[in-house]
Each structure stands twice: as structure tokens, then as C-alpha cells.
Design a protein around this motif. Structure first.
Motif, short mmCIF file in Angstrom:
data_model
loop_
_atom_site.label_atom_id
_atom_site.label_comp_id
_atom_site.label_asym_id
_atom_site.label_seq_id
_atom_site.Cartn_x
_atom_site.Cartn_y
_atom_site.Cartn_z
N LYS A 51 2.14 1.24 -4.29
CA LYS A 51 0.94 1.97 -4.72
C LYS A 51 -0.25 1.06 -5.02
O LYS A 51 -1.12 1.39 -5.80
CB LYS A 51 1.24 2.84 -5.95
CG LYS A 51 2.39 3.79 -5.77
CD LYS A 51 2.13 4.78 -4.66
CE LYS A 51 3.27 5.78 -4.61
NZ LYS A 51 3.70 6.08 -3.29
N TRP A 54 0.82 -1.22 0.00
CA TRP A 54 0.00 0.00 0.00
C TRP A 54 0.85 1.26 0.00
O TRP A 54 0.55 2.22 -0.69
CB TRP A 54 -0.94 0.02 1.19
CG TRP A 54 -1.90 -1.13 1.24
CD1 TRP A 54 -2.30 -1.92 0.19
CD2 TRP A 54 -2.58 -1.63 2.39
NE1 TRP A 54 -3.18 -2.88 0.64
CE2 TRP A 54 -3.38 -2.72 1.98
CE3 TRP A 54 -2.60 -1.27 3.72
CZ2 TRP A 54 -4.19 -3.44 2.85
CZ3 TRP A 54 -3.40 -1.98 4.61
CH2 TRP A 54 -4.19 -3.06 4.17
N PRO A 96 -3.74 -0.19 -4.13
CA PRO A 96 -4.80 0.43 -3.32
C PRO A 96 -5.18 -0.43 -2.12
O PRO A 96 -5.24 -1.65 -2.20
CB PRO A 96 -5.98 0.56 -4.28
CG PRO A 96 -5.49 0.16 -5.63
CD PRO A 96 -4.17 -0.52 -5.47
N GLN A 104 -7.23 3.75 2.62
CA GLN A 104 -6.50 4.44 1.55
C GLN A 104 -6.33 5.92 1.89
O GLN A 104 -5.27 6.49 1.65
CB GLN A 104 -7.21 4.28 0.22
CG GLN A 104 -6.41 4.82 -0.95
CD GLN A 104 -5.05 4.16 -1.08
OE1 GLN A 104 -4.95 2.94 -1.09
NE2 GLN A 104 -4.00 4.96 -1.15
#
Length: 84
Positions: free
Chosen positions: A61, A57, A63, A70
Motif C-alpha cells: 500500500k 504499490w 502510494p 495510483q
């Protein structure tokens, strides 16, 4: 009585990956106390994730599985001025 056990949270911030330690611990130490209650709860949910999930995460990157997580990741990135 304080709802948040700071010693327990600090322990949970310690991760097995140095990269995560350099993100999560400074955010906790510098910004956790100023978060509103609902954001503190999201941060605690974030800490329940595995190191591999967190690494994905924060650094790959990928999600997070829900919008609140997020948003917290984005908030941490922005607060600590992490570069992409």
C-alpha cells in the motif's frame, strides 16, 4: 497497424514475483483491450516499474509516485476484486 504490440505487452506482464504475475497478467488478459487509449498508456507506464516498486504499490500500500499510476493500481485492485 495496431499501436499496441500484444506479444510485447504480454511479455512485459511476466514478472519475477508470483504475486505480481497473479495480478498483472490476468488484468492484461481480461481487461486491457477494453481500456481507453489513455488508460492503456498508463498501464504500459506501470509495466515499466520494477518488481519491487510494483510489489510495494500493490501489496504494501505504498502510494505510486503519480496520481495516474495510483488510479490504475486502484482500478486493477477493484477490477480483480483483490482483498486488502
Amino acid at each position: 497497424m495496431n499501436k499496441y504490440n500484444k506479444f510485447r505487452i504480454e511479455w512485459d506482464c511476466r514478472r519475477g514475483m508470483l504475486e505480481l504475475d497473479k495480478v498483472i497478467m490476468p488484468f492484461f488478459q481480461q481487461h486491457f483491450d477494453q481500456l481507453p487509449t489513455e488508460k492503456k498508456e498508463v498501464f504500459l507506464r506501470l509495466l515499466a516499474a520494477t518488481d519491487l516498486q510494483l510489489f510495494s504499490w500493490f501489496f504494501n500500500k505504498v502510494p505510486a509516485p503519480d496520481l495516474e499510476l495510483q488510479q490504475m493500481i486502484t482500478h486493477i485492485h477493484n477490477t480483480l476484486n483483490l482483498t486488502d
